[in-house]
Design a protein around this motif. Structure first.
Motif, PDB file in Angstrom:
ATOM      1  N   ARG A   1      44.009  46.920  35.023  1.00 60.25           N
ATOM      2  CA  ARG A   1      42.723  46.605  34.400  1.00 60.25           C
ATOM      3  C   ARG A   1      42.354  45.135  34.571  1.00 60.25           C
ATOM      4  NH1 ARG A   1      42.996  46.636  29.131  1.00 60.25           N
ATOM      5  NH2 ARG A   1      40.734  46.843  28.946  1.00 60.25           N
ATOM      6  N   ARG A   2      43.272  44.335  35.120  1.00 64.19           N
ATOM      7  CA  ARG A   2      43.023  42.902  35.283  1.00 64.19           C
ATOM      8  C   ARG A   2      42.285  42.625  36.591  1.00 64.19           C
ATOM      9  NH1 ARG A   2      45.973  39.417  32.136  1.00 64.19           N
ATOM     10  NH2 ARG A   2      45.670  37.770  33.694  1.00 64.19           N
ATOM     11  N   GLU A   3      41.610  41.501  36.613  1.00 66.01           N
ATOM     12  CA  GLU A   3      40.995  41.020  37.850  1.00 66.01           C
ATOM     13  C   GLU A   3      41.231  39.517  37.949  1.00 66.01           C
ATOM     14  OE1 GLU A   3      39.666  40.884  41.355  1.00 66.01           O
ATOM     15  OE2 GLU A   3      39.557  42.832  40.335  1.00 66.01           O
ATOM     16  N   PRO A   4      42.182  39.064  38.793  1.00 67.80           N
ATOM     17  CA  PRO A   4      42.995  39.879  39.700  1.00 67.80           C
ATOM     18  C   PRO A   4      44.180  40.525  38.972  1.00 67.80           C
ATOM     19  CG  PRO A   4      43.628  37.587  39.905  1.00 67.80           C
ATOM     20  CD  PRO A   4      42.462  37.611  38.946  1.00 67.80           C
ATOM     21  N   ALA A   5      44.781  41.497  39.630  1.00 68.21           N
ATOM     22  CA  ALA A   5      45.948  42.194  39.076  1.00 68.21           C
ATOM     23  C   ALA A   5      47.197  41.378  39.405  1.00 68.21           C
ATOM     24  CB  ALA A   5      46.040  43.605  39.651  1.00 68.21           C
ATOM     25  N   ASP A   6      47.428  40.328  38.627  1.00 68.79           N
ATOM     26  CA  ASP A   6      48.437  39.331  38.986  1.00 68.79           C
ATOM     27  C   ASP A   6      49.698  39.411  38.123  1.00 68.79           C
ATOM     28  OD1 ASP A   6      47.089  38.525  36.731  1.00 68.79           O
ATOM     29  OD2 ASP A   6      46.720  36.472  37.403  1.00 68.79           O
ATOM     30  N   TYR A   7      49.906  40.530  37.438  1.00 64.33           N
ATOM     31  CA  TYR A   7      51.126  40.721  36.646  1.00 64.33           C
ATOM     32  C   TYR A   7      51.978  41.859  37.200  1.00 64.33           C
ATOM     33  CZ  TYR A   7      50.364  37.449  32.789  1.00 64.33           C
ATOM     34  OH  TYR A   7      50.227  36.314  32.033  1.00 64.33           O
TER      35      TYR A   7
ATOM     36  N   ASN B   1      47.931  45.878  33.931  1.00 66.03           N
ATOM     37  CA  ASN B   1      47.727  45.031  35.106  1.00 66.03           C
ATOM     38  C   ASN B   1      46.632  45.592  35.996  1.00 66.03           C
ATOM     39  OD1 ASN B   1      48.455  42.749  36.754  1.00 66.03           O
ATOM     40  ND2 ASN B   1      49.399  44.205  38.176  1.00 66.03           N
TER      41      ASN B   1
END
Length: 373
Positions: free
Chosen positions: A224-230, A222
């Motif tokens: 590493r995500r953009e956005p960090a939505d998890y 999460n």
């Protein structure tokens, strides 16, 4: 992003998470009943363990971490050196990067180069082909194969898998298609009783429960995500202590990893039925912060302190810890109540208060035939 960059990101984010960890987990809800005259003599204590046709010098191992980039290759070299100097088993990180790009082979091969006589486990995912599994084993001259299952990591991973229905059948094909013992492991969310029973049906030799409490890969992915939505997947799953209690009586030897902080957690895990105990994040942190010599010292100290705990508890072997009386407290006891697990017998299995509980339930003793180095 390249695979090598992703592997380096995993190490960086895992270290940030490890350093920020509060330190408390459900292992703290397991305590030994102290019997003041139970102690034995230290020379009578042994650390060797055996399970599923595998024999190890000690019930401690360096669990799967990394590989696939120049930086992680250096880490693997040092981990292998520490394993060779202390005699503990070691697992590679996921070798998916190697199966996709053989040019990174040396970042994994160092695990055998610097640990030529040790017990080395290759690690692949459940989507690998049988040929890929054999290639991973051959590269490391591996003594066993780990297959990791990690739906809670793949789900928030930007480039992760989204098809999971074929995993069980593929695990069964790999088990039938390789000549070394297969260990199936989670990556930090735990294996439920139902999953362990299914793995037994698939022919898997050993299950590494790898529960919640250590490195949280859903949190890493999460991040590493953009956005960090998890963020709602952070802390998903069952703790290692809960998984150990849930897996009792399944007839499959189990290993414990995830959230193991010190030798007392190792002893607790063995008392709850684990045959051996793995550590990843804690050992990686020592290596990254303090260097190879410090990791060797840590491993040696843990083995010495585990032997000291066995001496105090009257356990001549790691298996004998599964006869020691333990109490289950707090939220872990609530978990057991909800899952229909009676914890009472665990508190009175050592002697006159009740009969000895069958060590490791005796149902998996048939798996102890044969041996692997």
């Amino acid at each position: 992003m390249t695979s090598a960059q992703r592997k380096d990101d995993h190490v960086r984010l895992a270290m940030e998470q490890n350093r920020a960890h509060s330190g408390h987990n459900q292992f703290d809800e397991v305590s030994f009943v102290h019997h003041a005259l139970a102690g034995i003599d230290r020379p009578d204590v042994a650390l060797a363990t055996s399970f599923g046709g595998i024999q190890w010098q000690a019930p401690l191992y360096i669990n799967a971490m990394t590989g696939g980039s120049a930086k992680t290759g250096d880490i693997n070299r040092d981990l292998a050196t520490a394993a060779a100097e202390t005699g503990v088993a070691i697992a590679s990180g996921s070798m998916s990067a190697y199966l996709k790009d053989p040019s990174c082979a040396d970042t994994f091969r160092v695990l055998r180069t610097y640990n030529p006589d040790g017990f080395v486990m290759a690690n692949i995912n459940a989507t690998a082909s049988v040929d890929g599994a054999r290639r991973a084993i051959d590269l490391l001259r591996a003594d066993a194969l780990q297959i990791h299952i990690n739906t809670a990591q793949e789900t928030p991973m930007p480039e992760g898998d989204r098809s999971f229905s074929s995993w069980a059948a593929q695990i069964e094909r790999i088990v039938a298609g390789v000549e070394v013992p297969v260990i199936v492991k989670e990556v930090g969310n735990g294996l439920s009783r139902q999953t362990v029973l299914l793995l037994r049906e698939l022919g898997v030799r050993v299950a590494d429960l790898a529960g919640r409490g250590g490195t949280d890969f859903a949190r890493i992915e999460n991040g590493r995500r953009e956005p960090a939505d998890y963020a709602f997947l952070h802390d998903w799953g069952q703790s290692t202590a809960a998984c150990l209690l849930d897996a009792r009586g399944t007839g499959l030897p189990v290993l414990a990893s995830g959230g193991v902080r010190h030798p007392l957690d190792v002893a607790r895990s063995l008392a709850l039925g684990a045959r051996a105990v793995g550590v990843s994040g804690g050992f990686l942190r020592t290596l990254m912060d303090d260097g190879l010599s410090a990791l060797v010292t840590q491993l040696s100290t843990w083995l010495d302190q585990l032997a000291a705990l066995q001496t105090m508890l009257g356990a001549r072997t790691p298996t004998d810890l599964a006869r020691c009386d333990v109490l289950i407290h707090g939220t872990l006891r609530e978990f057991c109540a909800d899952r229909g697990i009676d914890t009472g017998p665990l508190a009175r299995r050592s002697g006159p208060l009740g009969p000895f509980e069958d060590v490791h339930d005796l149902h998996d003793l048939h798996d102890l035939t044969g041996s692997t180095r």
